[in-house]
Enzyme design. Structure first.
Site, PDB file in Angstrom:
ATOM      1  N   PRO A   2       7.003 -59.340  49.812  1.00  0.00           N
ATOM      2  CA  PRO A   2       7.087 -58.891  48.459  1.00  0.00           C
ATOM      3  C   PRO A   2       7.269 -57.376  48.407  1.00  0.00           C
ATOM      4  O   PRO A   2       6.470 -56.640  48.948  1.00  0.00           O
ATOM      5  CB  PRO A   2       5.724 -59.254  47.904  1.00  0.00           C
ATOM      6  CG  PRO A   2       5.090 -60.179  48.884  1.00  0.00           C
ATOM      7  CD  PRO A   2       5.884 -60.116  50.099  1.00  0.00           C
ATOM      8  N   GLU A   3       8.294 -56.958  47.772  1.00  0.00           N
ATOM      9  CA  GLU A   3       8.377 -55.548  47.399  1.00  0.00           C
ATOM     10  C   GLU A   3       7.822 -55.469  45.986  1.00  0.00           C
ATOM     11  O   GLU A   3       7.333 -56.468  45.458  1.00  0.00           O
ATOM     12  CB  GLU A   3       9.825 -55.057  47.453  1.00  0.00           C
ATOM     13  CG  GLU A   3      10.337 -54.977  48.897  1.00  0.00           C
ATOM     14  CD  GLU A   3      11.462 -53.978  49.084  1.00  0.00           C
ATOM     15  OE1 GLU A   3      11.521 -53.000  48.331  1.00  0.00           O
ATOM     16  OE2 GLU A   3      12.279 -54.191  49.982  1.00  0.00           O
TER      17      GLU A   3
END
Length: 271
Positions: A2-3
Site C-alpha cells: 500500500p502506498e
DNA sequence: CAGCGCCCCTGCCCGC
DNA sequence: TGCGGGCAGGGGCGCT
C-alpha cells in the site's frame, strides 16, 4: 504495499463500521511483525471505544477512549472486515472483534507491518513525530520543497521518497510523478530547478489524488477495507513499463536502480 | 548532519 | 518439475 492512496482507501473502508464501537477482544495469531506485538495488547484494547480514525503518512491511527492505536501495512499488509467465524488464512495475524459483532482482520504475508499502541497522541510517538508534511496539504508546495532541496546531492527520487521531506510518496507514485514533471529520477535534488519543482509538486498531488479516487493501485492482491481491488494500475505510465515505448514520445523506457528501488524513466521526456 | 546500504519476511517469477 | 537467485508497493536503523 500500500502506498498512500491504498492506505487512504483502507482507512475509508474500515472506518464506518468501527466508529463508536468498542473492542471486545483482540485475537493475535502471530506476534512477530515489524516489532513484536505488545504482550498486553488485547488487555490494553479491551473495552475501548474507537472515537475517531485518521491517517498520517502511511500510518493509520485509531483514536481510542484511552490512548491511540498506530497501524502500518508495510509492503504487503491489508485490513478488511470479515464475517464472524471466517477461518483465518496463513497470514491473517490479528483480528479485532467489535461490539457490533464485526471482525476487522489484519493480513500481512511479509510481516513488515506494525501495530503499536501508545498512551499519548500518535503524533508525539517517535514513529510519527519527525514526519514531513502531507503531500495533499497546502504546506507542501514549491517554496517548501525547493528550500529543503538546496545543497542536497541526493537523487531527487530518494529525496521525495524521504518521509522527513514529505510523507506518502512511495516507489510507484514517485516514478509516475517524476515522469509527469519531466525530471530524471537520478538528478541531484539540489540541481532540480524551481520550475521543475513547481511541476513536481503539482504532479505528486495530481497522481496521488487520482489514485485515491480510483481506490488505489492493485498490483498483486491489494484490497481495500471493503475487500475490493483498486483500479489505478491501468493509469500507470512508467512504473513496471521498462523496455516498452514511452506513451508520450515512444522512446524506450529505461530502468535504473536508485536507493535499491526500481526507477523507470523516459530518456527523452525526462531531464 | 546527510546519505547510503542493510535488513526484516514471504511469495512469485524466471532461468537453468 | 525442482531449485537457486533476484525482485517486490516500506522504512527504521546503523554506519561512514
Amino acid at each position: 504495499m500500500p502506498e498512500l492512496p491504498e492506505v487512504e482507501t483502507t482507512l475509508r473502508g474500515i472506518s464506518p463500521l468501527m466508529l463508536n464501537q468498542s473492542i471486545v477482544d483482540t485475537v493475535v495469531r502471530q506476534r512477530q511483525l515489524r516489532w513484536p506485538l505488545d504482550k498486553n495488547l488485547a488487555q490494553k484494547l479491551r473495552g475501548q471505544k474507537v472515537l475517531a480514525t485518521r491517517r498520517r503518512g502511511k500510518y493509520l491511527v485509531l483514536q481510542l477512549t484511552q490512548g491511540e492505536l498506530i497501524l502500518h501495512l508495510g509492503m504487503s499488509g491489508s485490513m478488511r472486515w470479515v464475517e464472524r467465524d471466517t477461518p483465518p488464512q496463513k497470514h491473517d495475524h490479528v483480528d479485532w472483534i467489535f461490539s457490533n459483532q464485526q471482525v476487522l482482520r489484519f493480513t500481512d504475508p511479509r510481516r513488515f507491518g506494525a501495530i503499536v499502541w501508545t498512551d499519548a497522541a500518535a503524533e508525539q510517538h517517535p514513529l510519527l513525530k519527525d514526519l514531513g508534511p502531507e503531500p495533499l496539504a497546502a504546506e507542501f508546495n514549491v517554496e517548501y520543497l525547493f528550500q529543503r532541496s538546496r545543497k542536497r546531492k541526493q537523487a531527487i527520487k530518494s529525496f521525495v521518497m524521504d518521509n522527513k521531506i514529505v510523507v506518502g510518496v512511495g516507489n510507484i507514485y514517485a516514478n509516475e510523478a517524476l515522469f509527469q514533471a519531466g525530471i530524471r529520477p537520478g538528478k541531484a535534488a539540489g540541481r532540480v530547478t524551481k520550475l521543475q519543482y513547481l511541476l513536481l509538486v503539482a504532479a505528486i498531488k495530481k497522481v496521488l489524488s487520482q489514485a485515491i479516487k480510483a481506490g488505489g493501485t492493485t498490483l498483486k492482491d491489494f484490497v481495500g477495507g471493503d475487500g475490493k481491488p483498486g483500479y489505478f494500475k491501468q493509469e500507470l505510465q512508467v512504473y513496471g513499463r521498462e523496455g516498452l515505448p514511452c506513451l508520450v514520445c515512444e522512446a524506450e523506457l529505461k530502468l535504473v536502480r536508485i536507493g535499491q528501488r526500481a526507477s523507470t524513466y523516459c530518456p527523452q521526456c525526462q531531464s
